[in-house]
Design an enzyme around this catalytic site. Structure first.
Site, mmCIF file in Angstrom:
data_model
loop_
_atom_site.group_PDB
_atom_site.id
_atom_site.type_symbol
_atom_site.label_atom_id
_atom_site.label_comp_id
_atom_site.label_asym_id
_atom_site.label_seq_id
_atom_site.Cartn_x
_atom_site.Cartn_y
_atom_site.Cartn_z
ATOM 1 C CG ASN A 7 9.939 -6.808 1.702
ATOM 2 O OD1 ASN A 7 9.451 -7.349 2.704
ATOM 3 N ND2 ASN A 7 10.348 -5.538 1.697
ATOM 4 C CD1 TRP A 8 5.403 -11.715 0.150
ATOM 5 C CD2 TRP A 8 4.261 -12.850 1.707
ATOM 6 N NE1 TRP A 8 5.000 -12.901 -0.402
ATOM 7 C CE2 TRP A 8 4.297 -13.621 0.530
ATOM 8 C CE3 TRP A 8 3.596 -13.376 2.830
ATOM 9 C CZ2 TRP A 8 3.695 -14.881 0.429
ATOM 10 C CZ3 TRP A 8 3.005 -14.630 2.734
ATOM 11 C CH2 TRP A 8 3.055 -15.364 1.540
ATOM 12 C CB SER A 190 7.343 0.946 -8.372
ATOM 13 O OG SER A 190 6.844 1.766 -7.335
HETATM 14 P P1 PGA Z 1 7.401 -2.067 -3.781
HETATM 15 O O1 PGA Z 1 8.363 -2.283 -2.513
HETATM 16 O O2 PGA Z 1 7.758 -3.141 -4.783
HETATM 17 O O3 PGA Z 1 6.012 -2.217 -3.246
HETATM 18 O O4 PGA Z 1 7.676 -0.699 -4.303
HETATM 19 C C1 PGA Z 1 9.684 -2.680 -2.675
HETATM 20 C C2 PGA Z 1 10.355 -2.772 -1.331
HETATM 21 O O5 PGA Z 1 10.067 -1.956 -0.434
HETATM 22 O O6 PGA Z 1 11.225 -3.659 -1.123
#
Ligand code: PGA
Length: 228
Positions: A7-8, A190
């Protein structure tokens, strides 16, 4: 085979997309990789070796809805997946369980695979069962074999903090019981190349939804190449 979704968010440029496609096309992964760039970049992915998704869609196929993305058109331009109900859409753009459900329905009708996001906020951590049940209530009488759900605790998104293996397994067990054993469940929040393997090894985790780390080509490559 695991499902690895990038998900960019609202990041990336034409030049970055071209470089990403060139490098990722050289990766031989048996996992199912899905890249969700901003809508304006989807057209660059014509010769992409893996799958393309959108980050959002509207609940109608056409009409006087200025600025919205038609699920029918997303399908037509090559998307096979669409994220719906991401916590940023809920928090910043006022999406509700009802509007998320309508988008899910529109995605299914257009044969896009919806990736429905749910998750509790930091101040809801103790009540996660109620929060998740509430977010999923409208889905419980539906056929969910073509739907992917992503559990993304809001307190873990972009913070570097991830739940323990035990708490991921407890939540995923709960979600399996609620949604049925056939439903595919992703973890998001994360995820990076250091923790991905550990999360993929948690019981009932079918894959990952990756924000920040999906914008680092080497990181994303490493995760794509993990266990199948
Ligand atoms: P993150 O975002 O990997 O930067 O924590 C995940 C998301 O919001 O889908």
């Amino acid at each position: 085979m695991k499902i690895i979704v990038a998900n960019w968010k609202m990041n990336g440029t034409v030049a970055f997309a071209d470089r990403f496609i060139e490098e990722i096309n050289l990766v031989d992964s048996k996992n199912l990789a899905v890249v969700c760039p901003p809508a304006a970049l989807i057209g660059r992915f014509r010769d992409f070796r893996y799958k393309i998704g959108a980050q959002n869609c509207f609940s109608e196929n056409e009409g006087a809805f200025t600025g919205e993305n038609s699920p029918k058109l997303l399908k037509e331009i090559g998307c096979e997946y669409v994220i719906v109900g991401h916590s940023e859409r809920r928090a910043i753009f006022g999406e509700t369980d009802e509007s998320v459900f309508k988008k899910w329905k529109a995605a299914i009708e257009n044969r896009l695979t919806p990736i429905v996001c749910v998750g509790e906020k930091a101040n809801e951590r103790e009540n996660w069962r109620e929060i998740l049940s509430g977010q999923l209530k409208l889905f419980l009488n539906e056929t969910l074999s073509e739907t992917i759900f992503a559990y993304e605790p809001v307190w873990s998104i972009g913070t570097g903090v991830i739940p323990t293996k035990e708490s991921i397994e407890t939540v995923f067990e709960f979600l399996k019981e609620l949604l049925g054993n056939q439903t595919r469940l992703l973890y998001g929040g994360s995820v990076n190349s250091q923790n991905a393997e550990q999360i993929l090894n948690c019981k009932n985790v079918s894959g990952l939804l990756i924000g920040g780390a999906s914008l680092k080509i080497d990181e994303f490559k490493k995760i794509m190449e993990m266990k199948r």
